[in-house]
Design a protein around this motif. Structure first.
Motif, PDB file in Angstrom:
ATOM      1  N   PRO C  73     -28.146 -26.785 -42.414  1.00  0.00           N
ATOM      2  CA  PRO C  73     -26.937 -26.598 -41.470  1.00  0.00           C
ATOM      3  C   PRO C  73     -26.888 -27.277 -40.291  1.00  0.00           C
ATOM      4  O   PRO C  73     -27.696 -27.584 -39.663  1.00  0.00           O
ATOM      5  CB  PRO C  73     -27.262 -24.951 -41.434  1.00  0.00           C
ATOM      6  CG  PRO C  73     -28.543 -24.782 -41.124  1.00  0.00           C
ATOM      7  CD  PRO C  73     -29.307 -26.017 -42.030  1.00  0.00           C
ATOM      8  N   VAL C  74     -25.582 -27.624 -39.798  1.00  0.00           N
ATOM      9  CA  VAL C  74     -25.409 -28.244 -38.575  1.00  0.00           C
ATOM     10  C   VAL C  74     -24.407 -27.292 -37.773  1.00  0.00           C
ATOM     11  O   VAL C  74     -23.259 -27.288 -38.014  1.00  0.00           O
ATOM     12  CB  VAL C  74     -25.081 -29.575 -38.752  1.00  0.00           C
ATOM     13  CG1 VAL C  74     -24.660 -30.148 -37.586  1.00  0.00           C
ATOM     14  CG2 VAL C  74     -25.704 -30.529 -39.539  1.00  0.00           C
ATOM     15  N   PHE C  75     -25.014 -26.558 -36.844  1.00  0.00           N
ATOM     16  CA  PHE C  75     -23.933 -25.842 -35.900  1.00  0.00           C
ATOM     17  C   PHE C  75     -23.379 -26.225 -34.683  1.00  0.00           C
ATOM     18  O   PHE C  75     -24.202 -27.155 -34.146  1.00  0.00           O
ATOM     19  CB  PHE C  75     -24.994 -24.536 -35.695  1.00  0.00           C
ATOM     20  CG  PHE C  75     -25.275 -23.776 -36.725  1.00  0.00           C
ATOM     21  CD1 PHE C  75     -26.574 -23.487 -37.097  1.00  0.00           C
ATOM     22  CD2 PHE C  75     -24.048 -23.074 -37.602  1.00  0.00           C
ATOM     23  CE1 PHE C  75     -26.993 -22.542 -38.202  1.00  0.00           C
ATOM     24  CE2 PHE C  75     -24.545 -22.471 -38.644  1.00  0.00           C
ATOM     25  CZ  PHE C  75     -25.851 -22.034 -38.998  1.00  0.00           C
ATOM     26  N   ARG C  76     -22.167 -26.028 -34.337  1.00  0.00           N
ATOM     27  CA  ARG C  76     -21.908 -26.467 -33.206  1.00  0.00           C
ATOM     28  C   ARG C  76     -20.977 -25.158 -32.485  1.00  0.00           C
ATOM     29  O   ARG C  76     -20.578 -24.500 -33.088  1.00  0.00           O
ATOM     30  CB  ARG C  76     -20.864 -27.549 -33.319  1.00  0.00           C
ATOM     31  CG  ARG C  76     -21.386 -28.785 -33.671  1.00  0.00           C
ATOM     32  CD  ARG C  76     -21.982 -29.474 -32.504  1.00  0.00           C
ATOM     33  NE  ARG C  76     -22.683 -30.872 -32.967  1.00  0.00           N
ATOM     34  CZ  ARG C  76     -23.945 -30.953 -33.410  1.00  0.00           C
ATOM     35  NH1 ARG C  76     -24.838 -30.033 -33.494  1.00  0.00           N
ATOM     36  NH2 ARG C  76     -24.269 -32.240 -33.651  1.00  0.00           N
ATOM     37  N   ASP C  77     -21.221 -25.066 -31.125  1.00  0.00           N
ATOM     38  CA  ASP C  77     -20.621 -24.168 -30.482  1.00  0.00           C
ATOM     39  C   ASP C  77     -19.563 -24.090 -30.062  1.00  0.00           C
ATOM     40  O   ASP C  77     -19.265 -25.123 -29.089  1.00  0.00           O
ATOM     41  CB  ASP C  77     -21.709 -23.435 -29.375  1.00  0.00           C
ATOM     42  CG  ASP C  77     -21.070 -22.173 -28.496  1.00  0.00           C
ATOM     43  OD1 ASP C  77     -21.557 -22.049 -27.609  1.00  0.00           O
ATOM     44  OD2 ASP C  77     -19.943 -21.651 -29.095  1.00  0.00           O
ATOM     45  N   ASP C  78     -18.429 -23.533 -30.454  1.00  0.00           N
ATOM     46  CA  ASP C  78     -16.969 -23.842 -29.840  1.00  0.00           C
ATOM     47  C   ASP C  78     -16.390 -23.064 -28.472  1.00  0.00           C
ATOM     48  O   ASP C  78     -15.565 -23.036 -27.980  1.00  0.00           O
ATOM     49  CB  ASP C  78     -15.905 -23.843 -30.785  1.00  0.00           C
ATOM     50  CG  ASP C  78     -15.517 -22.250 -31.587  1.00  0.00           C
ATOM     51  OD1 ASP C  78     -16.387 -21.519 -31.021  1.00  0.00           O
ATOM     52  OD2 ASP C  78     -15.094 -22.091 -32.283  1.00  0.00           O
ATOM     53  N   ARG C  79     -17.446 -22.029 -28.268  1.00  0.00           N
ATOM     54  CA  ARG C  79     -17.311 -21.235 -27.010  1.00  0.00           C
ATOM     55  C   ARG C  79     -15.954 -20.197 -27.178  1.00  0.00           C
ATOM     56  O   ARG C  79     -15.603 -19.982 -26.257  1.00  0.00           O
ATOM     57  CB  ARG C  79     -17.421 -22.006 -25.830  1.00  0.00           C
ATOM     58  CG  ARG C  79     -18.838 -22.714 -25.627  1.00  0.00           C
ATOM     59  CD  ARG C  79     -18.652 -23.557 -24.754  1.00  0.00           C
ATOM     60  NE  ARG C  79     -18.431 -23.071 -23.302  1.00  0.00           N
ATOM     61  CZ  ARG C  79     -18.303 -23.944 -22.209  1.00  0.00           C
ATOM     62  NH1 ARG C  79     -17.963 -24.945 -22.563  1.00  0.00           N
ATOM     63  NH2 ARG C  79     -17.916 -23.291 -21.013  1.00  0.00           N
ATOM     64  N   THR C  80     -15.782 -20.194 -28.414  1.00  0.00           N
ATOM     65  CA  THR C  80     -14.439 -19.286 -28.625  1.00  0.00           C
ATOM     66  C   THR C  80     -13.131 -19.826 -27.845  1.00  0.00           C
ATOM     67  O   THR C  80     -12.214 -19.508 -27.408  1.00  0.00           O
ATOM     68  CB  THR C  80     -14.518 -18.012 -27.894  1.00  0.00           C
ATOM     69  OG1 THR C  80     -15.613 -17.371 -28.306  1.00  0.00           O
ATOM     70  CG2 THR C  80     -13.750 -16.831 -28.593  1.00  0.00           C
ATOM     71  N   GLN C  81     -13.074 -21.271 -28.055  1.00  0.00           N
ATOM     72  CA  GLN C  81     -12.217 -22.063 -27.343  1.00  0.00           C
ATOM     73  C   GLN C  81     -11.502 -23.002 -28.201  1.00  0.00           C
ATOM     74  O   GLN C  81     -12.282 -23.703 -29.142  1.00  0.00           O
ATOM     75  CB  GLN C  81     -12.563 -22.692 -25.982  1.00  0.00           C
ATOM     76  CG  GLN C  81     -12.817 -21.765 -24.939  1.00  0.00           C
ATOM     77  CD  GLN C  81     -13.181 -22.598 -23.655  1.00  0.00           C
ATOM     78  OE1 GLN C  81     -13.556 -23.900 -23.848  1.00  0.00           O
ATOM     79  NE2 GLN C  81     -13.511 -22.045 -22.546  1.00  0.00           N
ATOM     80  N   ILE C  82     -10.283 -23.398 -28.253  1.00  0.00           N
ATOM     81  CA  ILE C  82      -9.695 -24.173 -29.216  1.00  0.00           C
ATOM     82  C   ILE C  82     -10.088 -25.497 -28.966  1.00  0.00           C
ATOM     83  O   ILE C  82     -10.775 -26.349 -30.120  1.00  0.00           O
ATOM     84  CB  ILE C  82      -8.221 -24.123 -29.109  1.00  0.00           C
ATOM     85  CG1 ILE C  82      -7.737 -22.538 -29.379  1.00  0.00           C
ATOM     86  CG2 ILE C  82      -7.414 -25.061 -29.980  1.00  0.00           C
ATOM     87  CD1 ILE C  82      -6.253 -22.342 -29.482  1.00  0.00           C
ATOM     88  N   ALA C  88     -15.534 -30.159 -32.091  1.00  0.00           N
ATOM     89  CA  ALA C  88     -16.515 -30.080 -33.173  1.00  0.00           C
ATOM     90  C   ALA C  88     -16.265 -30.513 -34.385  1.00  0.00           C
ATOM     91  O   ALA C  88     -17.119 -31.189 -35.152  1.00  0.00           O
ATOM     92  CB  ALA C  88     -17.118 -28.460 -33.035  1.00  0.00           C
ATOM     93  N   PHE C  89     -15.098 -30.022 -34.741  1.00  0.00           N
ATOM     94  CA  PHE C  89     -14.466 -30.504 -36.233  1.00  0.00           C
ATOM     95  C   PHE C  89     -14.326 -31.950 -36.420  1.00  0.00           C
ATOM     96  O   PHE C  89     -14.601 -32.433 -37.320  1.00  0.00           O
ATOM     97  CB  PHE C  89     -13.202 -29.893 -36.547  1.00  0.00           C
ATOM     98  CG  PHE C  89     -13.496 -28.464 -37.146  1.00  0.00           C
ATOM     99  CD1 PHE C  89     -13.685 -27.230 -36.617  1.00  0.00           C
ATOM    100  CD2 PHE C  89     -13.197 -28.598 -38.524  1.00  0.00           C
ATOM    101  CE1 PHE C  89     -14.002 -26.222 -37.250  1.00  0.00           C
ATOM    102  CE2 PHE C  89     -13.295 -27.150 -39.354  1.00  0.00           C
ATOM    103  CZ  PHE C  89     -13.938 -26.176 -38.624  1.00  0.00           C
ATOM    104  N   GLN C  90     -13.653 -32.859 -35.093  1.00  0.00           N
ATOM    105  CA  GLN C  90     -13.634 -34.175 -35.447  1.00  0.00           C
ATOM    106  C   GLN C  90     -15.210 -34.609 -35.535  1.00  0.00           C
ATOM    107  O   GLN C  90     -15.281 -35.496 -36.300  1.00  0.00           O
ATOM    108  CB  GLN C  90     -13.213 -34.635 -33.777  1.00  0.00           C
ATOM    109  CG  GLN C  90     -12.105 -34.066 -33.347  1.00  0.00           C
ATOM    110  CD  GLN C  90     -10.682 -34.953 -33.598  1.00  0.00           C
ATOM    111  OE1 GLN C  90     -11.103 -35.905 -34.501  1.00  0.00           O
ATOM    112  NE2 GLN C  90      -9.853 -34.778 -33.076  1.00  0.00           N
ATOM    113  N   GLU C  91     -16.038 -34.303 -34.818  1.00  0.00           N
ATOM    114  CA  GLU C  91     -17.628 -34.831 -35.010  1.00  0.00           C
ATOM    115  C   GLU C  91     -18.001 -34.640 -36.308  1.00  0.00           C
ATOM    116  O   GLU C  91     -18.480 -35.402 -37.031  1.00  0.00           O
ATOM    117  CB  GLU C  91     -18.301 -34.081 -33.924  1.00  0.00           C
ATOM    118  CG  GLU C  91     -19.777 -34.597 -33.988  1.00  0.00           C
ATOM    119  CD  GLU C  91     -20.834 -33.757 -33.257  1.00  0.00           C
ATOM    120  OE1 GLU C  91     -20.266 -32.822 -32.281  1.00  0.00           O
ATOM    121  OE2 GLU C  91     -22.082 -33.714 -33.603  1.00  0.00           O
ATOM    122  N   LEU C  92     -17.904 -33.427 -36.646  1.00  0.00           N
ATOM    123  CA  LEU C  92     -18.476 -32.969 -38.060  1.00  0.00           C
ATOM    124  C   LEU C  92     -17.847 -33.691 -39.258  1.00  0.00           C
ATOM    125  O   LEU C  92     -18.442 -33.934 -40.147  1.00  0.00           O
ATOM    126  CB  LEU C  92     -18.703 -31.417 -38.382  1.00  0.00           C
ATOM    127  CG  LEU C  92     -19.493 -30.746 -37.328  1.00  0.00           C
ATOM    128  CD1 LEU C  92     -19.594 -29.341 -37.440  1.00  0.00           C
ATOM    129  CD2 LEU C  92     -20.730 -31.246 -37.206  1.00  0.00           C
TER     130      LEU C  92
END
Lengths: 326, 292, 385
Positions: C73-82, C88-92
Motif C-alpha cells: 500500500p502507498v498511503f497519502r494523507d489528504d487532511r480531509t481537504q480537496i 495526492a491523486f496527481q502524484e499516485l
C-alpha cells in the motif's frame, strides 16, 4: 539598478518557469508542482505588494482568490466563455471588490485592518457555502476542461503552464514597475508614516485604496488559474489556511522585496512535498518556519541576501576609497 | 413565527447563555493579553484545547476527582503557555503588533499539531460531572453541566475582578494596559507583563476547559472555532474594557442560539462573521469602547 | 589445488543462492490510498479504511501475493481537504507502479479527482456515498458503499415497514456535497414511503451543539429523523435530542455513520434503537466471516476499534486483487485498462453484500443487498422490521 540589469533580471525570471517546465515536461507531478508554485507566487506577490511595500496588512487572500476562482469558473461553466475572458473578468471583479472593501476600512490601522480582512475571508467562505443558487453551495462547481493554446500541440499541462507564466510574469512586472516608480515611493512613505506621507502632499486615501485593489486583482487572477487547473472549486478550497500559507511564503521569502514572493512561494511549495508523507508533522513545520523566520530572520531571505551583498559592495567601495586616499 | 419564538425562547436562551459563557471566557482572555501586551492572541483557542487535553488526562485517564483535576489543569496549561510565551512571543514583543499576531496564528497551529501528534485527533469523551439528566425549568431542559459552566464562568470572572482591583499585580497590569509607555517609564517590567498576561489567560483557559470539557468533548480540533468566536465577542463588545468583552462573548453566544433556533443553523457563522466585519468597519472600538 | 576447487565450489554455491534470492525479489504491485489522517473525518473514514487495506494486503501476501508478486500500500494523507486529495491523486496516478487507488473520503474531493483518474485510466475505489459521483459517467470509478439514494430507499422502506404510513420525517444532514445531495434525495423519496417532510436541518462538520437544530425538529412534531451524520455529529444530535426530551419519541434512522465506532464511543447506549444501513452489521452472530476477521484485526491493531469501514475497505482490496490475478503478466507493470476490464466482471461476496460490477453498474451493492442494522447495548445487529 541600471535599466539593462533590470531587463536581464526580468528576462531570467520570465524564462525560469518556461525552461523548468520544459525540463520536467514528462512528469505531470513536477509540472503540477511548478503550476502550484506560480499560482501561489501570484497570490504572494499581491500580498507582498500590499503588506510589505505599503504596510497594509491583509489576511484577505482566501477571500479574493475565491472570488476570482468563482467568477472564472461560472463564466466558463455557465456561459461558455473562454479562459482568457475568465481570467480578465476575475482580475477586474476582484479588483473592484477590493476597491469597494477598502473604502470603508481606510481609516483602520495595524492589526484592525488585518482583522477586517480576516473577517472578510470568513464571510466570503460562508457566502460560497450558502448562496447555493449561484455557487452550488458545498457541492462546488466542476465540469470545465483545462484551457489550452489553440495552435500549439504540446503537453496540455505545459501549455497551461505557459499561459500561467504569462500572467505570473505580468503580475511581477506591474508590481515591480509600480514599486520603482514615484507611486512606489508614495507607498513606502505611507508604510513608514501616514501622517508624514499626508503632510508631504500624498493623497493617502487614494494610495491605500488603489494598493488594496491592485493586490486584490492579482489574487483574483491567480484564483481563476487555480479554478482552470484543478477544474473543481468549492468553499473548502479557500480556507484561512490558504491565507496563512501565503503569508508564510512572504515572511520566508521577504516581504519588502517582490522577488521575495517568488522565492518564498517556491520554497514553501517544494517543502510541502516531502512532508506529504508525514502529514501529522506538516502544519507543525509550517508554523515553526513562520515563528523561527520572524524571530531570527525577520526580513526574509531575499532582502537579507540583498542586504549582505549590498553591504559587502559598500564595504569594498569604502575600503577602495580608503586605500585610494592613503 | 412569533408563537414559535415564545415556545422555544427559554430553551434558546439556555443554549445561548451556555455557549455565550464559553465565548465570554475566551474573549476575556483576549482582553487580558491585549491589555498587557497589545497583542491579539490567535492561539487563544488552542490554549483552551491544551486545557481540554489536560482535563481528560487528569479526570478521565488518571481518574482524579474534579476538585483535583481542575486546579491541576489550570497549572499545567499555565506551564505550557509560559514556555510558549518565552520562546515565541517574547522575542518579537517589541515589534509592530501585526508581527506577534502572525506569531500567535502560527503558534496556534503549532500547538494544535503538537497536541494532535501526542494525543491523536479523536475527540474523547469526558463524562458530565453531575450526570446528564436534564433539569426542567420553564419549558427549558437544562443540563447540569450547563450550571457548571455558568457557575464556573461567574467564579472565574469574580476571581479575575478581584485580581485586577485588589492585587498589586492586577493593578499594575491595568495601569500598563491604559498606558503601556508610561508603565514602562515608572519601572513596570515590560518583559514580565507579557508573561503575566499570557499566564493569566492560560489560567482562565484552563479553568474554562475544566468546566466545558464534558459538553464539547476533549477535541483537539476545536481551537480555531473558539479563537474566532471568542475574538468576535471581544471585538464586538470592545476590547479595551474587561466587562465589554464578556458581554460581547455572551452576545455572540445568544446571537448564535437565536439565529440557529429561529432561522437555520446554517447561517449562524455568516451572521457572526458579518457582525464582526461590520463592527470593525463601522465601530472598531466595539459597542462599549470609546473612540480613540 | 583441492582447496582452490573447494573454494570455487563454495563461491559458486554462494552465488547460486544469492541469484535465486534475488530472483525471488519480484516487483511489488502497489495500491494507492488517499485518506484523511487528520481532520474531522479521519477517525471515521480515514484511519479505519487504512487498517482494512492493511489487513487485506497482509493476508494476500501471506498466501503468496498475486502470482508471486506482493502487494504494497502507498498511503497519502489528504487532511480531509480537496486540494490535498487532488495533489495526492496527481502524484499516485502518475506512478506506473500503482495499479489502483482507494479513496478519498470527501465526496467533493472524489468529484475533483475524477478528471485525473480518467486521464490516467486508473481504477478508483471509494466509500463515498455521494449521489453525484456516478451521474456523469464512471468508467474507472467504483463505489463500495451503497449510494446514498439507494441507502435512503432501503432505510425509508424499513421505517415504513416498522411504523406504517403517515410518518413525519425530519432530515438532519451536513452542509457538504454528500449531505446536501442525500437530504435532497430523501425529500424526493419520502412521499413514496408515505412520509411527509416536516423539518430539514443542517450542520457543519465539527459542530458540537445541536440544540438549535433539535429545538426546531422538536417543534415540527417529527416522528422519524433521518440522520446523515457521523461520529461527532451523531453524538451531538442524540445528546441534544435527549436533552430536549425527544430521544425516546423519535425513531432515528440513518447512514452507517449513525453507529460508527466514534459515535458508539461518544454516545454509547444513547444510540439504542437507531436503525441504519451499513456495509455490514458488525456484531451479527450469524455471519461466519466476522469472528476470524476480528481476531486478525485485534492481532494487528491492539488499540484500534473495528468499524464497518474497515471491512468495506478490506472487501475493496479483495476485489482489486481478484482483478489483478486475471491481468498480472510476469513482472511487467500492471496494465490499468486491462485491470479495469477485469474489474467490470466482478462477482464478489463481501462481508454482507454481494458486489456485481458491470460496465453499466459501479454503484456499490444493489438495494436488496444493503445491510440494515440496529444498535442495541453496544452491539450492531441485523435489523428485521
Amino acid at each position: 539598478m541600471s535599466a539593462r540589469s533590470v531587463l536581464l533580471e526580468r528576462g531570467i525570471i520570465l524564462l525560469l518557469p518556461v525552461m523548468l517546465g520544459a525540463l520536467v515536461m514528462n512528469s505531470a507531478y513536477f509540472l503540477t508542482l511548478l503550476t502550484f508554485i506560480l499560482i501561489n507566487g501570484a497570490i504572494a506577490m499581491g500580498t507582498c505588494f500590499c503588506m510589505g511595500r505599503a504596510g497594509q496588512i491583509t489576511l484577505a487572500q482566501s477571500g479574493f482568490v475565491a472570488i476570482g476562482a468563482y467568477v472564472a469558473m461560472l463564466l466558463t461553466l455557465r456561459f461558455g466563455m473562454p479562459a482568457g475572458i475568465g481570467v480578465v473578468s476575475a482580475v477586474i471583479v476582484s479588483g473592484l471588490v477590493g476597491f469597494a472593501l477598502s473604502l470603508p476600512i481606510m481609516k483602520l490601522k495595524g492589526h484592525y485592518l488585518g482583522l477586517v480582512t480576516l473577517a472578510f475571508s470568513l464571510v466570503v467562505a460562508e457566502v460560497a457555502t450558502h448562496w447555493t443558487s449561484v455557487t452550488n453551495g458545498a457541492s462546488g462547481l466542476y465540469g470545465i476542461k483545462m484551457p489550452s493554446i489553440p495552435f500549439l500541440e504540446l503537453n496540455p499541462r505545459y501549455e497551461f503552464l505557459l499561459m500561467l507564466t504569462v500572467y505570473w510574469f505580468a503580475v511581477y512586472v506591474v508590481a515591480d514597475n509600480l514599486i520603482r516608480s514615484r507611486y512606489g515611493r508614495a507607498m513606502q512613505a505611507l508604510k513608514y508614516s501616514e501622517w508624514g506621507a499626508q503632510s508631504s502632499g500624498i493623497d493617502i486615501t487614494r494610495v491605500k485604496t488603489e494598493v488594496f485593489a491592485i493586490s486584490a486583482a492579482m489574487m483574483g487572477g491567480a484564483g481563476a488559474f487555480y479554478a482552470y487547473f484543478i477544474q473543481y472549486i468549492g468553499p473548502e478550497s479557500f480556507t484561512l489556511e490558504l491565507s496563512i500559507t501565503v503569508i508564510a511564503m512572504c515572511i520566508l521569502g521577504g516581504m519588502t522585496d517582490i522577488r521575495g514572493a517568488l522565492v518564498g512561494s517556491a520554497l514553501v511549495s517544494v517543502m510541502n512535498e516531502p512532508l506529504r508523507a508525514y502529514p501529522q508533522v506538516q502544519p507543525l513545520v509550517y508554523a515553526l518556519i513562520i515563528i523561527v523566520m520572524i524571530i531570527f530572520l525577520p526580513k526574509g531571505i531575499v532582502p537579507s541576501l540583498v542586504g549582505t551583498f549590498a553591504n559587502r559592495r559598500k564595504r569594498r567601495r569604502l575600503a577602495g576609497a580608503a586605500t585610494d586616499a592613503t | 413565527m412569533f408563537d414559535f419564538l415564545i415556545a422555544t425562547l427559554p430553551q434558546l436562551l439556555v443554549t445561548g447563555v451556555m455557549i455565550g459563557s464559553i465565548y465570554a471566557l475566551v474573549a476575556l482572555c483576549y482582553y487580558v493579553v491585549h491589555a498587557g501586551t497589545g497583542v491579539i492572541n490567535f492561539a487563544q483557542g488552542d490554549f483552551v484545547v491544551i486545557g481540554l487535553a489536560f482535563t481528560w488526562l487528569f479526570h478521565v485517564d488518571l481518574g482524579l476527582p474534579v476538585v483535583l483535576s481542575i486546579p491541576l489543569t489550570i497549572l499545567s496549561t499555565l506551564a505550557c503557555v509560559a514556555v510558549f510565551e518565552r520562546l515565541a512571543i517574547r522575542p518579537v514583543s517589541d515589534r509592530d503588533p501585526m508581527i506577534p499576531l502572525l506569531v500567535t496564528l502560527a503558534g496556534g497551529i503549532l500547538i494544535r499539531s503538537t497536541v494532535q501528534l501526542i494525543w491523536g485527533v479523536r475527540p474523547r469523551l469526558v463524562p458530565h460531572y453531575s450526570g446528564d439528566d436534564p433539569i426542567l425549568l420553564l419549558d427549558a431542559a437544562i443540563l447540569p453541566q450547563t450550571l457548571w459552566i455558568v457557575g464556573g464562568t461567574i467564579v472565574i470572572l469574580g476571581a479575575v475582578y478581584v485580581f485586577f482591583k485588589h492585587t498589586l499585580f492586577g493593578l499594575s497590569m491595568l495601569g500598563a494596559a491604559s498606558d503601556r509607555e508610561g508603565a514602562r517609564v515608572i519601572g513596570v517590567n515590560a518583559g514580565m507583563i507579557g508573561l503575566y498576561s499570557f499566564g493569566l489567560s492560560a489560567m482562565i483557559s484552563g479553568a474554562a476547559a475544566g468546566v466545558i470539557a464534558p459538553v464539547t468533548n476533549a477535541d483537539p480540533q476545536l481551537g480555531l472555532e473558539f479563537a474566532i468566536k471568542g475574538f468576535a465577542g471581544a471585538i464586538i463588545g470592545g476590547i479595551e474594557k474587561p466587562y465589554a468583552v464578556v458581554i460581547g462573548g455572551l452576545m455572540i453566544g445568544l446571537l448564535e442560539a437565536l439565529i440557529g433556533g429561529l432561522f437555520s443553523s446554517e447561517y449562524r457563522n455568516l451572521f457572526v462573521f458579518g457582525a464582526l466585519m461590520l463592527t470593525l468597519i463601522v465601530r472598531p472600538q466595539g459597542l462599549f469602547g470609546e473612540r480613540t | 589445488m583441492t582447496v582452490n576447487r573447494l573454494l570455487g565450489a563454495l563461491v559458486a554455491t554462494g552465488l547460486a543462492f544469492a541469484s535465486s534470492a534475488f530472483a525471488q525479489e519480484r516487483p511489488t504491485i502497489k495500491i494507492g490510498g488517499v485518506l484523511p489522517q487528520q481532520g474531522p473525518l479521519a477517525d471515521s473514514y480515514g484511519i479505519p479504511p487504512m487498517q482494512g487495506i492493511q489487513i487485506a494486503i497482509d493476508e494476500i501476501n501471506a498466501k503468496g501475493g498475486i502470482k508471486g508478486r506482493k502487494l504494497k500500500p502507498v498511503f497519502r494523507d489528504d487532511r480531509t481537504q480537496i486540494q490535498g486529495s487532488v495533489a495526492a491523486f496527481q502524484e499516485l496516478a502518475k506512478n506506473p507502479e500503482i495499479a489502483a487507488i482507494f479513496g478519498p473520503a470527501l465526496t467533493g474531493a472524489a468529484m475533483a479527482v475524477r478528471p485525473i483518474i480518467d486521464e490516467n485510466t486508473i481504477p478508483q475505489f471509494s466509500l463515498n456515498y455521494g449521489i453525484g459521483l456516478v451521474k456523469d459517467g464512471f468508467t474507472y470509478y467504483y463505489r463500495m458503499s451503497p449510494s446514498l439514494d439507494i441507502g435512503n430507499t432501503a432505510i425509508l422502506a424499513a421505517a415504513q415497514k416498522k411504523l406504517g404510513n403517515g410518518q413525519k420525517l425530519a432530515i438532519l444532514s451536513s452542509t457538504d456535497a454528500g449531505g446536501t445531495e442525500g437530504a435532497a434525495d430523501a425529500v424526493a423519496q419520502a412521499p413514496k414511503f408515505g412520509m411527509t417532510v416536516v423539518a430539514q436541518e443542517k450542520f457543519q462538520y465539527g459542530e458540537t451543539d445541536f440544540t438549535a437544530q433539535m429545538t426546531r425538529i422538536k417543534a415540527s412534531g417529527a416522528t422519524v429523523m433521518l440522520a446523515i451524520t457521523q461520529g461527532i455529529a451523531t453524538n451531538a444530535a442524540v445528546r441534544a435530542a435527549r436533552q430536549l426530551g425527544i430521544l425516546q419519541k423519535l425513531t432515528i434512522i440513518g447512514v452507517s455513520g449513525l453507529a460508527d465506532a466514534q459515535s458508539v464511543e461518544l454516545a454509547g447506549n444513547l444510540l439504542n434503537g437507531v436503525i441504519l444501513w451499513d456495509f455490514v452489521c458488525i456484531d451479527d452472530p450469524s455471519n461466519p466471516r466476522i469472528p476470524p476477521f476480528l481476531e486478525a484485526y485485534k492481532a494487528k491493531f491492539k488499540d484500534g476499534r473495528v468499524s464497518p469501514a474497515v471491512m468495506n475497505a478490506y472487501d475493496a482490496i479483495k476485489i482489486i486483487a481478484a482483478g489483478l490475478e486475471k491481468v498480472v503478466d510476469g513482472d511487467k507493470p500492471i496494465d490499468r485498462v486491462k485491470l479495469n476490464a477485469a474489474l467490470n466482471e466482478t462477482k464478489y461476496q463481501g462481508f454482507a453484500s454481494f458486489y456485481n460490477f458491470t460496465p453499466a453498474w459501479h454503484n456499490g451493492p444493489q438495494a436488496d443487498q444493503v445491510a440494515l442494522c440496529t444498535y442495541q447495548d453496544g452491539k450492531r445487529l441485523p435489523f428485521k422490521p
